[in-house]
Design a protein around this motif. Structure first.
Motif, PDB file in Angstrom:
ATOM      1  N   SER A  46       9.382   4.235  -4.250  1.00 38.54           N
ATOM      2  CA  SER A  46      10.831   4.225  -4.492  1.00 38.54           C
ATOM      3  C   SER A  46      11.505   2.952  -3.997  1.00 38.54           C
ATOM      4  CB  SER A  46      11.491   5.442  -3.831  1.00 38.54           C
ATOM      5  OG  SER A  46      11.550   5.286  -2.422  1.00 38.54           O
ATOM      6  N   LYS A  47      10.852   2.214  -3.134  1.00 35.04           N
ATOM      7  CA  LYS A  47      11.429   0.983  -2.579  1.00 35.04           C
ATOM      8  C   LYS A  47      10.738  -0.266  -3.108  1.00 35.04           C
ATOM      9  CE  LYS A  47      14.261   3.268  -0.086  1.00 35.04           C
ATOM     10  NZ  LYS A  47      15.671   3.245  -0.343  1.00 35.04           N
ATOM     11  N   ARG A  48      10.093  -0.127  -4.243  1.00 33.91           N
ATOM     12  CA  ARG A  48       9.387  -1.268  -4.834  1.00 33.91           C
ATOM     13  C   ARG A  48      10.366  -2.403  -5.107  1.00 33.91           C
ATOM     14  NH1 ARG A  48       6.630   1.033  -9.211  1.00 33.91           N
ATOM     15  NH2 ARG A  48       8.646   1.089 -10.185  1.00 33.91           N
ATOM     16  N   ILE A  49       9.964  -3.601  -4.719  1.00 29.17           N
ATOM     17  CA  ILE A  49      10.793  -4.798  -4.881  1.00 29.17           C
ATOM     18  C   ILE A  49       9.954  -5.847  -5.612  1.00 29.17           C
ATOM     19  CG2 ILE A  49      11.995  -6.641  -3.664  1.00 29.17           C
ATOM     20  CD1 ILE A  49      12.188  -4.658  -1.262  1.00 29.17           C
ATOM     21  N   TYR A  50      10.515  -6.409  -6.687  1.00 30.05           N
ATOM     22  CA  TYR A  50       9.817  -7.462  -7.415  1.00 30.05           C
ATOM     23  C   TYR A  50      10.505  -8.797  -7.121  1.00 30.05           C
ATOM     24  CZ  TYR A  50       7.520  -3.841 -10.085  1.00 30.05           C
ATOM     25  OH  TYR A  50       6.777  -2.772 -10.446  1.00 30.05           O
ATOM     26  N   PRO A  51       9.748  -9.778  -6.660  1.00 30.82           N
ATOM     27  CA  PRO A  51      10.349 -11.094  -6.433  1.00 30.82           C
ATOM     28  C   PRO A  51      10.711 -11.758  -7.751  1.00 30.82           C
ATOM     29  CG  PRO A  51       7.990 -11.165  -6.018  1.00 30.82           C
ATOM     30  CD  PRO A  51       8.338  -9.726  -6.300  1.00 30.82           C
ATOM     31  N   ARG A  52      11.755 -12.561  -7.715  1.00 31.13           N
ATOM     32  CA  ARG A  52      12.192 -13.260  -8.934  1.00 31.13           C
ATOM     33  C   ARG A  52      11.124 -14.197  -9.468  1.00 31.13           C
ATOM     34  NH1 ARG A  52      18.219 -14.657  -9.823  1.00 31.13           N
ATOM     35  NH2 ARG A  52      19.053 -12.625  -9.338  1.00 31.13           N
ATOM     36  N   ASN A  53      10.456 -14.888  -8.586  1.00 34.68           N
ATOM     37  CA  ASN A  53       9.454 -15.874  -9.006  1.00 34.68           C
ATOM     38  C   ASN A  53       8.050 -15.295  -8.927  1.00 34.68           C
ATOM     39  OD1 ASN A  53      11.508 -17.745  -9.333  1.00 34.68           O
ATOM     40  ND2 ASN A  53      11.401 -18.337  -7.187  1.00 34.68           N
ATOM     41  N   MET A  54       7.903 -14.053  -9.389  1.00 32.79           N
ATOM     42  CA  MET A  54       6.608 -13.398  -9.327  1.00 32.79           C
ATOM     43  C   MET A  54       5.606 -14.142 -10.212  1.00 32.79           C
ATOM     44  SD  MET A  54       5.661  -9.418  -9.883  1.00 32.79           S
ATOM     45  CE  MET A  54       5.260  -9.320 -11.611  1.00 32.79           C
ATOM     46  N   PRO A  55       4.401 -14.391  -9.705  1.00 23.19           N
ATOM     47  CA  PRO A  55       3.394 -15.071 -10.513  1.00 23.19           C
ATOM     48  C   PRO A  55       3.056 -14.267 -11.766  1.00 23.19           C
ATOM     49  CG  PRO A  55       2.676 -14.867  -8.230  1.00 23.19           C
ATOM     50  CD  PRO A  55       3.928 -14.082  -8.369  1.00 23.19           C
ATOM     51  N   VAL A  56       2.701 -14.944 -12.803  1.00 22.84           N
ATOM     52  CA  VAL A  56       2.404 -14.310 -14.079  1.00 22.84           C
ATOM     53  C   VAL A  56       1.256 -13.301 -13.952  1.00 22.84           C
ATOM     54  CG1 VAL A  56       1.605 -14.758 -16.428  1.00 22.84           C
ATOM     55  CG2 VAL A  56       3.253 -16.285 -15.379  1.00 22.84           C
ATOM     56  N   GLU A  57       0.266 -13.607 -13.139  1.00 25.38           N
ATOM     57  CA  GLU A  57      -0.919 -12.758 -13.060  1.00 25.38           C
ATOM     58  C   GLU A  57      -0.738 -11.500 -12.200  1.00 25.38           C
ATOM     59  OE1 GLU A  57      -1.024 -15.850  -9.910  1.00 25.38           O
ATOM     60  OE2 GLU A  57      -0.916 -15.982 -12.072  1.00 25.38           O
ATOM     61  N   GLY A  58       0.343 -11.377 -11.418  1.00 28.41           N
ATOM     62  CA  GLY A  58       0.538 -10.206 -10.561  1.00 28.41           C
ATOM     63  C   GLY A  58      -0.449 -10.235  -9.404  1.00 28.41           C
ATOM     64  N   GLY A  59      -0.772  -9.055  -8.848  1.00 24.58           N
ATOM     65  CA  GLY A  59      -1.730  -8.990  -7.750  1.00 24.58           C
ATOM     66  C   GLY A  59      -1.613  -7.696  -6.974  1.00 24.58           C
ATOM     67  N   THR A  60      -2.549  -7.507  -6.054  1.00 25.44           N
ATOM     68  CA  THR A  60      -2.569  -6.322  -5.193  1.00 25.44           C
ATOM     69  C   THR A  60      -2.642  -6.770  -3.746  1.00 25.44           C
ATOM     70  OG1 THR A  60      -3.701  -5.023  -6.876  1.00 25.44           O
ATOM     71  CG2 THR A  60      -3.790  -4.189  -4.637  1.00 25.44           C
ATOM     72  N   ALA A  61      -1.699  -6.300  -2.955  1.00 24.56           N
ATOM     73  CA  ALA A  61      -1.702  -6.568  -1.518  1.00 24.56           C
ATOM     74  C   ALA A  61      -2.070  -5.270  -0.806  1.00 24.56           C
ATOM     75  CB  ALA A  61      -0.331  -7.045  -1.058  1.00 24.56           C
ATOM     76  N   LYS A  62      -2.781  -5.368   0.290  1.00 30.77           N
ATOM     77  CA  LYS A  62      -3.055  -4.196   1.122  1.00 30.77           C
ATOM     78  C   LYS A  62      -2.296  -4.387   2.427  1.00 30.77           C
ATOM     79  CE  LYS A  62      -7.360  -2.834  -0.930  1.00 30.77           C
ATOM     80  NZ  LYS A  62      -8.778  -2.588  -0.758  1.00 30.77           N
ATOM     81  N   VAL A  63      -1.491  -3.368   2.752  1.00 32.42           N
ATOM     82  CA  VAL A  63      -0.638  -3.437   3.932  1.00 32.42           C
ATOM     83  C   VAL A  63      -1.015  -2.313   4.886  1.00 32.42           C
ATOM     84  CG1 VAL A  63       1.746  -3.367   4.751  1.00 32.42           C
ATOM     85  CG2 VAL A  63       1.227  -4.421   2.559  1.00 32.42           C
ATOM     86  N   LEU A  64      -1.196  -2.656   6.161  1.00 31.05           N
ATOM     87  CA  LEU A  64      -1.471  -1.675   7.193  1.00 31.05           C
ATOM     88  C   LEU A  64      -0.143  -1.187   7.766  1.00 31.05           C
ATOM     89  CD1 LEU A  64      -3.402  -0.188   9.163  1.00 31.05           C
ATOM     90  CD2 LEU A  64      -3.175  -2.186  10.652  1.00 31.05           C
ATOM     91  N   LEU A  65       0.056   0.131   7.760  1.00 35.56           N
ATOM     92  CA  LEU A  65       1.257   0.734   8.338  1.00 35.56           C
ATOM     93  C   LEU A  65       0.860   1.448   9.618  1.00 35.56           C
ATOM     94  CD1 LEU A  65       2.425   2.649   5.141  1.00 35.56           C
ATOM     95  CD2 LEU A  65       3.200   0.434   5.850  1.00 35.56           C
ATOM     96  N   VAL A  66       1.605   1.262  10.671  1.00 34.09           N
ATOM     97  CA  VAL A  66       1.411   2.016  11.898  1.00 34.09           C
ATOM     98  C   VAL A  66       2.690   2.802  12.126  1.00 34.09           C
ATOM     99  CG1 VAL A  66       0.895   1.927  14.363  1.00 34.09           C
ATOM    100  CG2 VAL A  66      -0.110   0.225  12.824  1.00 34.09           C
ATOM    101  N   LEU A  67       2.556   4.145  12.133  1.00 34.65           N
ATOM    102  CA  LEU A  67       3.701   5.037  12.267  1.00 34.65           C
ATOM    103  C   LEU A  67       3.590   5.837  13.551  1.00 34.65           C
ATOM    104  CD1 LEU A  67       3.685   6.511   8.625  1.00 34.65           C
ATOM    105  CD2 LEU A  67       4.921   4.514   9.454  1.00 34.65           C
TER     106      LEU A  67
END
Length: 156
Positions: A46-67
């Motif tokens: 629900s909080k997805r944010i797309y940068p204006r200058n997003m690269p054409v190819e896209g990508g996948t980031a892995k983020v570690l969350l500590v709650l």
């Protein structure tokens, strides 16, 4: 809609690999753990944010969350980069914007909950005619299209 499904499917894929404590827990405990992880996933989507200058190819980031036990975000860190600093920053900003997360179920007894979430940015798609409508073949063809649109969309 397609992007939400892909992002949710990828995120739920990582949820399928449950930690050892969930595999030995009762079925109800497993279900509540899975339901909580789905809530975390939905909150992130629900909080997805797309940068204006997003690269054409896209990508996948892995983020570690500590709650913590109440669902507050203690820290987040980039575990795997997309290869683009804009996308990596957007993934971390998405996690920050999604906080606080739902409170984990009582069956999860850890104090510092560590989750690794894949954040998928779909590649940009461009229209073959450079983002504008293709030109009509002739004025007669354009007139037919306009007449059809007027008959479909009365009062538009």
């Amino acid at each position: 809609m397609k992007m939400k499904f892909r992002l949710l499917a990828a995120f739920l894929g990582f949820l399928a690999a449950l930690p050892a404590y969930a595999q030995t827990a009762a079925p109800d405990a497993q279900e509540s753990s899975i339901a909580w992880k789905r809530q975390v996933s939905n909150r992130l989507v629900s909080k997805r944010i797309y940068p204006r200058n997003m690269p054409v190819e896209g990508g996948t980031a892995k983020v570690l969350l500590v709650l913590d036990r109440t669902g507050n975000l203690i820290s987040s860190a980039l575990v795997e980069s997309t290869g683009s600093s804009e996308l990596d920053a957007a993934a971390l900003a998405m996690v920050e914007a999604a906080a606080p997360f739902p409170k984990p179920p009582a069956e999860i007894e850890e104090d510092g909950l560590h989750l690794t979430a894949p954040i998928i940015f779909r590649a940009k798609t461009t229209l073959p005619w450079s983002g504008s409508l293709p030109p009509a073949e002739s004025a007669g063809e354009q007139a037919k299209i306009d007449a059809k649109m007027r008959s479909i969309c009365r009062g538009c």
